[in-house]
Design an enzyme around this catalytic site. Structure first.
Site, PDB file in Angstrom:
ATOM      1  N   GLU A  53       0.832  -1.200   0.000  1.00  0.00           N
ATOM      2  CA  GLU A  53       0.000   0.000   0.000  1.00  0.00           C
ATOM      3  C   GLU A  53       0.867   1.252   0.000  1.00  0.00           C
ATOM      4  OE1 GLU A  53      -3.503  -1.910   2.856  1.00  0.00           O
ATOM      5  OE2 GLU A  53      -2.000  -0.549   3.686  1.00  0.00           O
ATOM      6  N   CYS A  54       0.610   2.148  -0.922  1.00  0.00           N
ATOM      7  CA  CYS A  54       1.227   3.477  -0.971  1.00  0.00           C
ATOM      8  C   CYS A  54       2.750   3.380  -0.861  1.00  0.00           C
ATOM      9  CB  CYS A  54       0.628   4.375   0.104  1.00  0.00           C
ATOM     10  SG  CYS A  54       0.837   6.149  -0.238  1.00  0.00           S
ATOM     11  N   GLY A  55       3.331   3.734   0.291  1.00  0.00           N
ATOM     12  CA  GLY A  55       4.781   3.644   0.428  1.00  0.00           C
ATOM     13  C   GLY A  55       5.303   2.247   0.174  1.00  0.00           C
TER      14      GLY A  55
END
EC number: 6.3.5.11
Length: 431
Positions: free
Chosen positions: A318-320
């Site tokens: 997720e994301c990072g």
């Protein structure tokens, strides 16, 4: 009976978080169990609450969660608490669509009162009109009291106190501005350099609040019947081995996601910054965080990057975490660092642009919900995103948020919430 309430405000920046942290610490120092909650999808404020209260803070989100799930979480975590405090999101009535998912919506649903924090720095008797409007706009909520923030003189407070009385809302005190209580801001939210420094700030905020706020009156005004305790979940844990990345670079995690994963098997943790080899795992979970602040260390941990490239199990990122799985990340200065190379994606912190909002992801017959909040930009190989995936915002409009579903990997800018439906995530991931 139990004091329970939502700390809300007319708008962001009024001081909700500082007041919430100060209340949590003040009550904890009195020997009370203060249970924190956060209205909405924010994953940073709960980290701060947890430090202030020495109890885990729990997200309550009526967009990402069903009402039954929200009710169960609130009842479960409030069961052994002396006080339950929920920090609101944005302004009191601000939601994904009108009031959907707002602090007011949550207060009405849980039948708990609101304590309003008003930035009165440049306000006098006009506060009466503001408070009257907030009290009467949505009759399904009760505003039990108001705290005036950034008020520096007793004479100023007397005017505000009269305004609150004329609006029919008890004034619970005021907080003079204290610049040393300011928490520095980072691009994804409030930030402090170390836990020790943060504890000093929280203690100072609690000292400040106890001098100026009528805390006993607040607790009396907000006392309500406790919600009934939910039935215990005695489902035995499954056989999966799940390894979660958790360190200074990766730590944006919804607590209930981890609890849900623990029902599937054994959860362990590792650090992409320092762990040299992957732990044995059927599923690797890379949550969001601040990888852009630790690029040199992440790139230098070549044994772990090599182990990742050889890994044969499932990966959720997720994301990072998605950024870390890509080919490279470029920092604000333009320097590029190689990453895992599991996705033909490159991300950059240059030319930052905010992407923000609730998302619903339709993958075949599964609906996943989450929240997008990032400033980085990405480039990807054409055709990498899957055509069978649809991403919509809270208004059910298509958005271009990338979701990569390739072989054993599900990766996206979204912070998914699957604390209620880990089975749906399992169907998508194939475990």
């Amino acid at each position: 009976m139990q004091p329970q309430f939502i700390i809300a405000a007319p708008h962001s920046g009024a001081g909700k978080t500082t007041v919430t942290l100060a209340l949590l610490r003040a009550l904890q120092r009195r020997g009370l169990k203060a249970q924190p909650f956060k209205c909405g999808p924010d994953y940073l404020d709960p980290k701060h609450h947890t430090l202030a209260a020495a109890r885990p803070s729990i997200n309550l989100d009526r967009y990402m969660m069903s009402d039954a799930h929200v009710r169960r979480l609130y009842a479960y975590y409030s069961e052994d608490a002396d006080v339950s405090i929920t920090e609101g999101v944005m302004g009191l009535f601000d939601g994904a669509r009108k009031m959907e998912g707002s602090s007011a919506s949550l207060a009405a649903f849980l039948k708990i009162p609101v304590i309003l924090v008003v930035n009165a720095r440049a306000m006098a008797y006009s506060a009466a009109a503001l408070l009257y409007g907030y009290k009467n706009f949505f009759p399904e909520i009760t505003i039990a009291g108001v705290i005036f923030n950034f008020v520096n003189t007793p004479s100023h407070y007397r005017i505000l106190e009269e305004a609150a009385a004329d609006a029919g809302i008890p004034a619970l005190g005021y907080l003079p501005e204290q610049k040393h209580l300011h928490i520095p801001s980072r691009h994804l939210g409030l930030h402090i350099s170390s836990e020790t420094d943060y504890n000093h700030i929280i203690d100072a905020a609690a000292d400040h609040l106890e001098k100026h706020i009528q805390l006993e009156q607040l607790l009396q005004l907000t006392s309500r019947e406790k919600p009934p305790a939910p039935a215990a979940d005695n489902t035995p844990a499954g056989p999966l081995r799940i390894a979660v990345a958790q360190d200074e670079a990766f730590n944006f995690i919804y607590r209930e996601n981890i609890n849900a994963l623990s029902r599937l098997g054994t959860v362990t943790y590792f650090s992409p910054l320092t762990t040299r080899q992957l732990p044995p795992a059927d599923l690797l979970y890379f949550p969001g965080g601040y990888p852009e602040l630790h690029l040199e260390a992440l790139a230098a941990n070549t044994p772990l990057l090599t182990a990742l490239r050889q890994y044969q199990g499932k990966i959720l990122a997720e994301c990072g975490g998605m950024m870390y799985l890509g080919n490279s990340i470029t920092d604000e200065s333009g320097q590029t660092y190689p990453m895992a190379g599991l996705l033909p994606v490159s991300t950059s912190m240059q030319q930052k642009k905010l992407s923000l909002g609730y998302r619903q992801v339709h993958i075949n017959d599964v609906l996943l919900k989450g929240h997008e909040f990032h400033y980085s930009q990405y480039t990807a190989s054409p055709g990498l995103t899957s055509p069978h995936i649809r991403v919509l915002n809270a208004r059910h409009e298509p958005v271009s948020s990338p979701v990569f579903h390739t072989g054993n990997i599900l990766a996206s800018y979204l912070h998914f919430y699957f604390g209620e439906d880990v089975e749906g995530m399992g169907r998508v991931m194939g475990f």
